[in-house]
Design a protein around this motif. Structure first.
Motif, PDB file in Angstrom:
ATOM      1  N   ALA A  73     -24.821 -68.015  20.973  1.00  0.00           N
ATOM      2  CA  ALA A  73     -25.174 -68.364  19.762  1.00  0.00           C
ATOM      3  C   ALA A  73     -24.634 -69.826  19.109  1.00  0.00           C
ATOM      4  N   PHE A  74     -23.539 -70.321  19.550  1.00  0.00           N
ATOM      5  CA  PHE A  74     -22.984 -71.577  18.901  1.00  0.00           C
ATOM      6  C   PHE A  74     -23.239 -72.435  19.710  1.00  0.00           C
ATOM      7  N   ASN A 117     -30.261 -71.376  13.613  1.00  0.00           N
ATOM      8  CA  ASN A 117     -28.882 -71.355  13.654  1.00  0.00           C
ATOM      9  C   ASN A 117     -28.335 -70.111  14.437  1.00  0.00           C
ATOM     10  N   PRO A 118     -27.012 -70.333  14.581  1.00  0.00           N
ATOM     11  CA  PRO A 118     -26.424 -69.224  15.521  1.00  0.00           C
ATOM     12  C   PRO A 118     -26.772 -67.741  15.107  1.00  0.00           C
ATOM     13  N   TYR A 124     -30.579 -60.417  15.540  1.00  0.00           N
ATOM     14  CA  TYR A 124     -30.093 -59.326  15.935  1.00  0.00           C
ATOM     15  C   TYR A 124     -29.908 -59.394  17.520  1.00  0.00           C
ATOM     16  N   GLU A 125     -30.815 -59.952  17.991  1.00  0.00           N
ATOM     17  CA  GLU A 125     -30.688 -60.018  19.576  1.00  0.00           C
ATOM     18  C   GLU A 125     -29.257 -60.808  20.008  1.00  0.00           C
ATOM     19  N   VAL A 126     -28.401 -61.604  18.887  1.00  0.00           N
ATOM     20  CA  VAL A 126     -27.226 -61.962  19.209  1.00  0.00           C
ATOM     21  C   VAL A 126     -26.145 -61.048  18.558  1.00  0.00           C
ATOM     22  N   ILE A 127     -26.517 -60.406  17.183  1.00  0.00           N
ATOM     23  CA  ILE A 127     -25.655 -59.825  16.613  1.00  0.00           C
ATOM     24  C   ILE A 127     -25.242 -58.453  17.084  1.00  0.00           C
ATOM     25  N   ALA A 128     -26.359 -57.595  17.617  1.00  0.00           N
ATOM     26  CA  ALA A 128     -26.159 -56.415  18.171  1.00  0.00           C
ATOM     27  C   ALA A 128     -25.433 -56.211  19.500  1.00  0.00           C
ATOM     28  N   PRO A 129     -25.532 -57.108  20.474  1.00  0.00           N
ATOM     29  CA  PRO A 129     -24.746 -57.051  21.875  1.00  0.00           C
ATOM     30  C   PRO A 129     -23.296 -57.638  21.412  1.00  0.00           C
ATOM     31  N   ALA A 130     -23.029 -58.539  20.298  1.00  0.00           N
ATOM     32  CA  ALA A 130     -21.712 -58.781  20.078  1.00  0.00           C
ATOM     33  C   ALA A 130     -20.926 -57.712  19.368  1.00  0.00           C
TER      34      ALA A 130
END
Length: 202
Positions: free
Chosen positions: A65-66, A83-84, A182-188
Motif C-alpha cells: 500500500a505504501f 493512494n495507499p 478494500y483489497e488492501v484494508i481487508a487482508p491487513a
C-alpha cells in the motif's frame, strides 16, 4: 451554422507518475519480509509459524500500500490518484489547485488530497537550484543569461505538468469520487486480528 458550445481541448496522451525510490524500497521490504517470515514458518516451533504467517498477512498488504500501490494518472478528462488506502478520481473541472510544498497536494471540491506517488524531495529541489545557478551563463556585457530551460526537481516538474493539464481541462465538469482500497484494508485487518488472537492464546 456555427455551434455555440465552447471548443474542447485536444486529447493528450495519459501521463503516469510513480516514485522509483518507493517501488525499489517496497521490493526490498517484501523480500526481507518473505525471508524472515518464511524462515520463521519453516524453522519455528510452537505457535511461531502461525505468528509468522499472521504477521505476513498483516505486513505485506501495508508494504504494498505504501510503496508499490501509489500512482497518479493524468489525461484529458481527469486526474486519477491511487493512494495507499483510497483511489480518487477528479475530473479536471473540479480541480481547484495543485501545489508542492513539503508534500504534493491537489485541492478539489473543498478537500485536499495528497499525491503519494509524487513525493517532494527538498534535497533534489536544492540540487536543481544549484545546478540551474551554475549553468547560468554570463555574456560579454555582464548580463546573466540562461542557455537552457531551468532545471526543476522531478516533483516540481510533475506539479507543473498537472497544472498545465488542469488548465486545459478546466471545462471538463464532474465531481470527485473516492473508492476505498478494500483489497488492501481487508487482508491487513485479517492479519491483525489473527495476531491479536494468537497473542491472546499465548
Amino acid at each position: 451554422m456555427t455551434s455555440s458550445s465552447s471548443p474542447q481541448p485536444p486529447d493528450v496522451a495519459e501521463r503516469s507518475y510513480r516514485s522509483p525510490a518507493g517501488i525499489a524500497g517496497g521490493v526490498l521490504l517484501l523480500g526481507l519480509a518473505a525471508w524472515l517470515g518464511g524462515d520463521a514458518m519453516l524453522r519455528g516451533t510452537g505457535n511461531t509459524p502461525w505468528l509468522a504467517l499472521a504477521a505476513l498477512i498483516f505486513v505485506v498488504p501495508l508494504i504494498i500500500a505504501f510503496t508499490l500501490r501509489p500512482a497518479v494518472w493524468a489525461g484529458t478528462e481527469r486526474l486519477l490518484i491511487r493512494n495507499p488506502f483510497r483511489t480518487i478520481t477528479l475530473p479536471w473541472g473540479c480541480v481547484e489547485g495543485v501545489r508542492a510544498g513539503y508534500s504534493s497536494e491537489v485541492f478539489a471540491g473543498g478537500t485536499k488530497y495528497q499525491l503519494w506517488a509524487i513525493p517532494v524531495s527538498l534535497r533534489q529541489r536544492k540540487r536543481a537550484a544549484r545546478t540551474a545557478a551554475r549553468d547560468a551563463a554570463t555574456d560579454v556585457t555582464g548580463r546573466a543569461s540562461v542557455t537552457a530551460a531551468p532545471l526543476r526537481a522531478p516533483s516540481d516538474q510533475a506539479i507543473d505538468d498537472l497544472r498545465e493539464l488542469a488548465e486545459r481541462g478546466a471545462s471538463r465538469e464532474g465531481t470527485p469520487t473516492v473508492r476505498w482500497a478494500y483489497e488492501v484494508i481487508a487482508p491487513a485487518a485479517v492479519g491483525l486480528a489473527l495476531l491479536c488472537a494468537l497473542a491472546a492464546v499465548g
